[in-house]
Scaffold this motif. Sequence first.
Motif, short mmCIF file in Angstrom:
data_model
loop_
_atom_site.label_atom_id
_atom_site.label_comp_id
_atom_site.label_asym_id
_atom_site.label_seq_id
_atom_site.Cartn_x
_atom_site.Cartn_y
_atom_site.Cartn_z
N CYS A 254 28.56 47.99 34.91
CA CYS A 254 29.58 46.98 34.65
C CYS A 254 28.99 45.75 34.00
O CYS A 254 27.78 45.66 33.77
CB CYS A 254 30.26 46.60 35.98
N ILE B 172 35.34 46.31 41.03
CA ILE B 172 36.22 47.04 40.12
C ILE B 172 35.64 48.43 39.93
O ILE B 172 34.73 48.64 39.13
CB ILE B 172 36.34 46.32 38.77
N ASP C 269 30.45 39.66 34.91
CA ASP C 269 31.72 39.13 35.39
C ASP C 269 32.40 40.10 36.37
O ASP C 269 32.95 39.69 37.39
CB ASP C 269 32.66 38.84 34.22
N GLN C 270 32.36 41.39 36.06
CA GLN C 270 32.94 42.39 36.96
C GLN C 270 32.16 42.44 38.27
O GLN C 270 32.74 42.57 39.35
CB GLN C 270 32.95 43.76 36.29
N THR D 44 36.41 52.09 38.76
CA THR D 44 37.39 52.86 38.01
C THR D 44 37.32 54.32 38.39
O THR D 44 36.23 54.87 38.59
CB THR D 44 37.13 52.74 36.50
N SER E 35 33.18 39.63 40.56
CA SER E 35 34.62 39.48 40.79
C SER E 35 34.92 39.49 42.29
O SER E 35 34.10 39.93 43.10
CB SER E 35 35.40 40.60 40.10
N GLU F 158 28.76 52.32 39.24
CA GLU F 158 29.56 51.62 38.23
C GLU F 158 28.65 50.75 37.36
O GLU F 158 28.06 49.78 37.83
CB GLU F 158 30.61 50.75 38.91
#
Length: 223
Positions: A168, A179, A171-172, A181, A175, A166
């Motif tokens: 990203c 996150i 901030d992601q 997807t 988290s 990922e």
Amino acid sequence: MMQREFIDRLVNEVLSRMRPPALVLLTAADGYRDIIRTRLQRCQAFSPVLLFSDNAREFHTEADWGQLGPITSLTEISQTGALDNIERVLIPFLDFATAAEVANGLLQSEAARFIHLARMSGRPIMALDYNCNPASELNQLKGLSRAGENTPLADHLPKLVAQGIELCTLDQMLSAKPIITEREVVAPAQGYITLSELKRLNGHSPPGAKLTDLALEYSRGKK
């Protein structure tokens, strides 16, 4: 005063142990290093475990990063079950060489071998592309983006995404939950979809994909 400082350290250590561990892979790049390290140090979502890859110590020191959490080695983390308690793998300084190596399925460096291990274990892998993306603002400032989309390096990023890595934002990455997807992937022309890859796709294999025995059994159980 000393007693208060001791209590504060003890409380912080207890809180740190209560958070899920995240393995932070340090590679041979350091763009935005101080900002990223500070954000990681202040993050309350997980407790970092540090892994230095080949040449990473040319860019990062144990004195700085050891303040964030314990430092492990490829030998230790490769042991059976060592990744079971790791919630996610973070690669905040993915460099050009490692990105190219992983994208082309090579396992020459420690970084590439660990990323392969993390993929096989099914751990979510989250990376920042500031250092390895020719079009990033960082590489524009460095004057490394002049070839633009014509550079072969630009082709590596979609390959990394197709492998379940990922790309990203910071901030992601920081988290509370990774996150990840769901994305459409193309079945490999040769080889099979493994169990870990099928799980990343939530049990939905690409059209025409061939599954390993374990993946096939898992797919039947989802129906």
